[in-house]
Motif scaffolding. Sequence first.
Motif, PDB file in Angstrom:
ATOM      1  N   PRO A   8       0.826  -1.212   0.000  1.00  0.00           N
ATOM      2  CA  PRO A   8       0.000   0.000   0.000  1.00  0.00           C
ATOM      3  C   PRO A   8       0.860   1.262   0.000  1.00  0.00           C
ATOM      4  O   PRO A   8       1.927   1.297   0.611  1.00  0.00           O
ATOM      5  N   HIS A   9       0.375   2.289  -0.674  1.00  0.00           N
ATOM      6  CA  HIS A   9       1.066   3.576  -0.654  1.00  0.00           C
ATOM      7  C   HIS A   9       0.689   4.324   0.622  1.00  0.00           C
ATOM      8  O   HIS A   9      -0.133   3.852   1.417  1.00  0.00           O
ATOM      9  N   ASN A  16      -6.051   2.769   6.124  1.00  0.00           N
ATOM     10  CA  ASN A  16      -6.074   1.496   6.832  1.00  0.00           C
ATOM     11  C   ASN A  16      -5.922   1.701   8.329  1.00  0.00           C
ATOM     12  O   ASN A  16      -6.568   1.014   9.121  1.00  0.00           O
ATOM     13  N   GLU A  17      -5.086   2.641   8.720  1.00  0.00           N
ATOM     14  CA  GLU A  17      -4.881   2.929  10.144  1.00  0.00           C
ATOM     15  C   GLU A  17      -6.167   3.465  10.780  1.00  0.00           C
ATOM     16  O   GLU A  17      -6.526   3.086  11.893  1.00  0.00           O
ATOM     17  N   VAL A  18      -6.851   4.352  10.072  1.00  0.00           N
ATOM     18  CA  VAL A  18      -8.117   4.898  10.578  1.00  0.00           C
ATOM     19  C   VAL A  18      -9.153   3.789  10.720  1.00  0.00           C
ATOM     20  O   VAL A  18      -9.810   3.664  11.760  1.00  0.00           O
ATOM     21  N   PHE A  19      -9.302   2.954   9.673  1.00  0.00           N
ATOM     22  CA  PHE A  19     -10.272   1.858   9.729  1.00  0.00           C
ATOM     23  C   PHE A  19      -9.894   0.823  10.774  1.00  0.00           C
ATOM     24  O   PHE A  19     -10.768   0.227  11.404  1.00  0.00           O
ATOM     25  N   ALA A  23     -12.242  -0.245  13.837  1.00  0.00           N
ATOM     26  CA  ALA A  23     -12.571  -1.656  14.047  1.00  0.00           C
ATOM     27  C   ALA A  23     -12.195  -2.100  15.455  1.00  0.00           C
ATOM     28  O   ALA A  23     -12.938  -2.853  16.097  1.00  0.00           O
ATOM     29  N   GLU A  24     -11.063  -1.631  15.964  1.00  0.00           N
ATOM     30  CA  GLU A  24     -10.674  -1.967  17.332  1.00  0.00           C
ATOM     31  C   GLU A  24     -11.623  -1.352  18.347  1.00  0.00           C
ATOM     32  O   GLU A  24     -11.793  -1.872  19.440  1.00  0.00           O
ATOM     33  N   VAL A  48      -4.437  -5.651  12.131  1.00  0.00           N
ATOM     34  CA  VAL A  48      -4.818  -5.164  10.802  1.00  0.00           C
ATOM     35  C   VAL A  48      -6.339  -5.163  10.739  1.00  0.00           C
ATOM     36  O   VAL A  48      -7.013  -5.788  11.552  1.00  0.00           O
ATOM     37  N   VAL A  49      -6.854  -4.449   9.763  1.00  0.00           N
ATOM     38  CA  VAL A  49      -8.292  -4.467   9.536  1.00  0.00           C
ATOM     39  C   VAL A  49      -8.554  -5.371   8.332  1.00  0.00           C
ATOM     40  O   VAL A  49      -7.830  -5.317   7.339  1.00  0.00           O
ATOM     41  N   VAL A  50      -9.543  -6.246   8.473  1.00  0.00           N
ATOM     42  CA  VAL A  50      -9.892  -7.189   7.409  1.00  0.00           C
ATOM     43  C   VAL A  50     -11.398  -7.154   7.196  1.00  0.00           C
ATOM     44  O   VAL A  50     -12.156  -6.711   8.056  1.00  0.00           O
ATOM     45  N   ASN A  51     -11.810  -7.637   6.034  1.00  0.00           N
ATOM     46  CA  ASN A  51     -13.228  -7.821   5.753  1.00  0.00           C
ATOM     47  C   ASN A  51     -13.577  -9.263   6.090  1.00  0.00           C
ATOM     48  O   ASN A  51     -13.011 -10.185   5.508  1.00  0.00           O
ATOM     49  N   LEU A  52     -14.475  -9.446   7.035  1.00  0.00           N
ATOM     50  CA  LEU A  52     -14.878 -10.783   7.451  1.00  0.00           C
ATOM     51  C   LEU A  52     -16.054 -11.226   6.578  1.00  0.00           C
ATOM     52  O   LEU A  52     -17.090 -10.572   6.540  1.00  0.00           O
ATOM     53  N   MET A  53     -15.856 -12.320   5.861  1.00  0.00           N
ATOM     54  CA  MET A  53     -16.863 -12.820   4.930  1.00  0.00           C
ATOM     55  C   MET A  53     -17.434 -14.121   5.491  1.00  0.00           C
ATOM     56  O   MET A  53     -16.687 -15.010   5.896  1.00  0.00           O
TER      57      MET A  53
END
Length: 145
Positions: A8-9, A16-19, A23-24, A48-53
């Motif tokens: 990631p740039h 990602n840090e904000v999300f 999430a935390e 890390v933040v992930v999308n839970l499917m």
Amino acid sequence: MTTRYDEPHRLARTFNEVFRWLAEAGISIAGTHALRVRGRTTGTLRTVVVNLMTVDGRRYVVSPRGNTQWARNTRAAGRVELGPRWRRHEVRAVEVADDDKPALLRRYLDRWYWEVKGHVAGLTPTSTDDEVRAAAASIPVFELV
């Protein structure tokens, strides 16, 4: 498993840090969850933040950017913590075989393509079955059991 990693740039890392922080704190944006895994060498918990499917009652996480640090750590540890700070629970993480990934990747792309476009090995929701099968080896997918 191929070693593709789409780093990631700076702006993506900031988002990602904000999300991750949200999430935390227990605030899920479009299915995001905080995932913590022990580092392979330091043993330090990394978040890390992930999308839970969820598919047929089974939970999965996908590493669309490829063989990321969290994916390598999860592969090595075999266990992760999931959930907000005050309600974490540890689960076993089992890597999904390449042959079983295409159907899961299609579901993932249908739900989160708007978020991960450009970082999923060139896949789109309209990619052919052959394209999805070819890219599956470069996209780690873990079932949380």
